[in-house]
Design an enzyme around this catalytic site. Structure first.
Site, PDB file in Angstrom:
ATOM      1  N   SER A  24       0.820  -1.220   0.000  1.00 16.93           N
ATOM      2  CA  SER A  24       0.000   0.000   0.000  1.00 16.93           C
ATOM      3  C   SER A  24       0.849   1.262   0.000  1.00 16.93           C
ATOM      4  CB  SER A  24      -0.914   0.011   1.231  1.00 16.93           C
ATOM      5  OG  SER A  24      -0.150  -0.022   2.430  1.00 16.93           O
ATOM      6  N   ASN A 111      -2.362  -2.738  13.214  1.00 22.22           N
ATOM      7  CA  ASN A 111      -3.808  -2.511  13.130  1.00 22.22           C
ATOM      8  C   ASN A 111      -4.223  -1.216  13.817  1.00 22.22           C
ATOM      9  OD1 ASN A 111      -3.802  -4.950  11.856  1.00 22.22           O
ATOM     10  ND2 ASN A 111      -4.921  -6.072  13.433  1.00 22.22           N
ATOM     11  N   THR A 156     -39.226  26.137 -11.562  1.00 25.75           N
ATOM     12  CA  THR A 156     -39.533  24.766 -11.149  1.00 25.75           C
ATOM     13  C   THR A 156     -39.711  23.977 -12.443  1.00 25.75           C
ATOM     14  OG1 THR A 156     -41.932  25.150 -11.065  1.00 25.75           O
ATOM     15  CG2 THR A 156     -40.694  25.503  -9.024  1.00 25.75           C
ATOM     16  N   HIS A 157     -39.228  22.752 -12.453  1.00 23.39           N
ATOM     17  CA  HIS A 157     -39.257  21.920 -13.671  1.00 23.39           C
ATOM     18  C   HIS A 157     -38.534  22.612 -14.836  1.00 23.39           C
ATOM     19  CE1 HIS A 157     -42.295  19.432 -11.636  1.00 23.39           C
ATOM     20  NE2 HIS A 157     -42.883  20.582 -11.299  1.00 23.39           N
ATOM     21  N   SER A 278     -12.262  26.766 -27.822  1.00 24.32           N
ATOM     22  CA  SER A 278     -12.353  25.598 -28.692  1.00 24.32           C
ATOM     23  C   SER A 278     -11.172  25.575 -29.644  1.00 24.32           C
ATOM     24  CB  SER A 278     -13.659  25.636 -29.494  1.00 24.32           C
ATOM     25  OG  SER A 278     -13.623  24.730 -30.577  1.00 24.32           O
ATOM     26  N   LYS A 284     -16.078  30.206 -29.290  1.00 23.50           N
ATOM     27  CA  LYS A 284     -16.506  29.463 -28.103  1.00 23.50           C
ATOM     28  C   LYS A 284     -15.830  29.968 -26.822  1.00 23.50           C
ATOM     29  CE  LYS A 284     -18.705  26.285 -27.749  1.00 23.50           C
ATOM     30  NZ  LYS A 284     -18.247  24.894 -27.927  1.00 23.50           N
ATOM     31  N   ASN A 286     -16.057  28.191 -23.126  1.00 20.48           N
ATOM     32  CA  ASN A 286     -16.640  27.032 -22.450  1.00 20.48           C
ATOM     33  C   ASN A 286     -16.433  27.087 -20.941  1.00 20.48           C
ATOM     34  OD1 ASN A 286     -17.237  25.968 -25.029  1.00 20.48           O
ATOM     35  ND2 ASN A 286     -15.202  25.021 -25.149  1.00 20.48           N
ATOM     36  N   GLU A 291     -17.852  22.390 -15.525  1.00 21.54           N
ATOM     37  CA  GLU A 291     -18.129  21.047 -16.034  1.00 21.54           C
ATOM     38  C   GLU A 291     -17.267  20.008 -15.321  1.00 21.54           C
ATOM     39  OE1 GLU A 291     -17.608  21.252 -20.249  1.00 21.54           O
ATOM     40  OE2 GLU A 291     -19.277  22.652 -20.531  1.00 21.54           O
ATOM     41  N   GLN A 323      -7.436  -1.972   3.688  1.00 21.36           N
ATOM     42  CA  GLN A 323      -6.359  -1.208   3.075  1.00 21.36           C
ATOM     43  C   GLN A 323      -6.896  -0.297   1.971  1.00 21.36           C
ATOM     44  OE1 GLN A 323      -2.420  -3.085   2.298  1.00 21.36           O
ATOM     45  NE2 GLN A 323      -2.916  -2.739   0.140  1.00 21.36           N
TER      46      GLN A 323
END
Length: 460
Positions: A24, A111, A156-157, A278, A284, A286, A291, A323
């Site tokens: 590990s 442990n 809403t929605h 882009s 563009k 972005n 994101e 582990q």
């Protein structure tokens, strides 16, 4: 005989690839500082309790401090051959001070040692999580204060519902992050517990002083059951659960930032520092960082589900499966700290198009409830008022008119309770400021809640 530190009863030697699979150290090297911290407290207790001599304790302590200095200077190299951070540091200590290093492990097991290291690692970093959330909340309060009287459509929605204050919208996320902060505060309680002294699973025959170690390491509580101490990972599950909920909140807001920055909405514009272009389309801009936060949310959820699945079928006490707890926790800690920092940066540098937001409330029917409420104040039963306004909305859709644009004669033809004062009631600003109920969107309410939020942050 095996050359492992634990290899006394073994005659075979595993292939290198098998050692690599079981090791590990590839991720738990991040526990190095906590392992040294725990060992220094443990050896101090061994010396004070007379379990080893004071001279031996001082020699071991000096060796551990030397390794701390080497670690800080970047001079420590870890080896897969030693499996994990605990045996790696013990090996380094043995090279520095000789066989007396072996006395450090008196009265403890890997442990309870790994459990202690892991508790310390999370304990040390939870304050940074809370601080990052606080900075994000302060940014939201600053934005809300600046834009308290900016009117926007509430949804809403994903349909225009009722006009709201943009400041009110921002404070909704302030409240979500407040709950996140409180969850991490509670997480500290269960992280701030000392497992060391439980040994492998049953405690130890040596006259150890667990309270001394707890005080030395700054733990508020001690596990009262040795089986529980070495097998508990609730604190890590709580952390991953809290992190997942935090990422839900970030991801929901990220979705809105992405949408609202589009040409169709144009409510906000993220700064160039938190946007990309882009490779083929010059126009563009972005919202890649929003994101990415939205995308990283899935990884955080996966880490929570992964550890829940690991733990669900494990018998007491320790099992090698456990582990798998640390790599996920390390990654999630990195992810949430970076995500919150990115969000704070995005929000503090974005441009809000207040005119565009308010304009979006003037060419829709989000004031329909205002007209229904208006009629209700005139004594019309609300259900009847709802039906009247519904018919007017239908007529408006058919004629291309908003409620504000309809003539008084047309409105009164639908219900004669409507009077000239209705047009003021139908403005989006009036719709917002009439909602003065506790928790409502009125600007006066928003300003009060900003003050309340500032008071909350001031107590931290």
């Amino acid at each position: 005989m095996s050359d492992k530190l634990w290899g006394g009863r073994f005659t075979g030697k595993a292939a290198e690839w098998v050692d690599e699979f079981g090791a590990s150290i590839g991720f738990d090297y991040r526990l190095a500082e906590e392992d040294l911290e725990g060992s220094l407290a443990h050896v101090k207790m061994l010396g004070q309790q007379g379990i080893i001599s004071v001279e031996e304790a001082e020699q071991i302590s000096a060796g551990l401090h030397d390794i701390q200095a080497d670690l800080a200077a970047g001079k420590v190299e870890f080896s897969v051959a030693n499996e994990d951070i605990h045996l790696d540091i013990e090996s380094l200590l043995t090279k520095k001070i000789g066989p007396v290093a072996g006395k450090l492990h008196t009265g403890r097991s890997r442990n309870d040692q790994v459990a202690t290291d892991f508790h310390l690692w999370v304990k040390h970093r939870l304050p940074a999580v809370k601080e990052a959330i606080t900075e994000l909340q302060q940014t939201l309060l600053d934005l809300a204060e600046k834009h308290a009287d900016v009117i926007m459509p509430g949804y809403t929605h994903m349909q225009h519902a009722q006009p709201i204050s943009y400041g009110h919208y921002l404070l909704a996320y302030f409240e979500m992050f407040q709950r996140d902060f409180e969850r991490f505060e509670f997480n500290e309680k269960h992280t701030n517990m000392l497992p060391l002294g439980a040994a492998a699973l049953a405690g130890t025959t040596f006259p150890i002083d667990r309270r001394l170690v707890a005080d030395e390491l700054g733990f508020d509580a001690i596990y009262h059951n040795s089986l529980d101490a070495v097998s508990d990972r609730d604190f890590a599950l709580e952390f991953l659960s809290n992190a997942s909920i935090l990422m839900v909140h970030l991801s929901r807001m990220a979705e809105e930032l992405i949408l609202w920055g589009t040409y169709e909405f144009n409510y906000i514009e993220l700064s160039d520092n938190f946007s990309t272009g882009s490779s083929i389309m010059p126009q563009k801009k972005n919202a890649d960082f929003a994101e990415l936060v939205r995308g990283k949310t899935g990884h955080v959820f996966g880490s929570l589900m992964g550890l829940l699945t690991v733990m669900k079928g494990l018998p007491l006490a320790y099992n090698k499966d456990m582990q798998e707890d640390k790599a996920a926790t390390f990654e999630v800690m990195d992810t949430i700290l970076a995500s919150v920092k990115v969000f704070t940066g995005m929000l503090s540098t974005m441009t809000v198009h207040a005119d565009r937001m308010e304009a979006a409330t003037k060419d829709d029917f989000s004031n329909a409830t205002e007209l229904a409420d208006y009629l209700a104040t005139k004594g019309v039963p609300f259900r009847q008022a709802h039906a009247v306004v519904g018919e007017l909305v239908l007529k408006g859709i058919q004629t291309g008119q908003t409620l504000n644009e309809m003539s008084l004669a047309d409105l009164q033809a639908a219900d004669n309770h409507i009077e000239e004062d209705v047009y003021e009631e139908l403005t989006s600003k009036a719709a917002v400021n009439r909602r003065t109920s506790l928790g409502g969107t009125a600007v006066a309410n928003v300003l009060k809640e900003i003050s309340r939020g500032q008071e909350l942050l001031a107590t931290r």
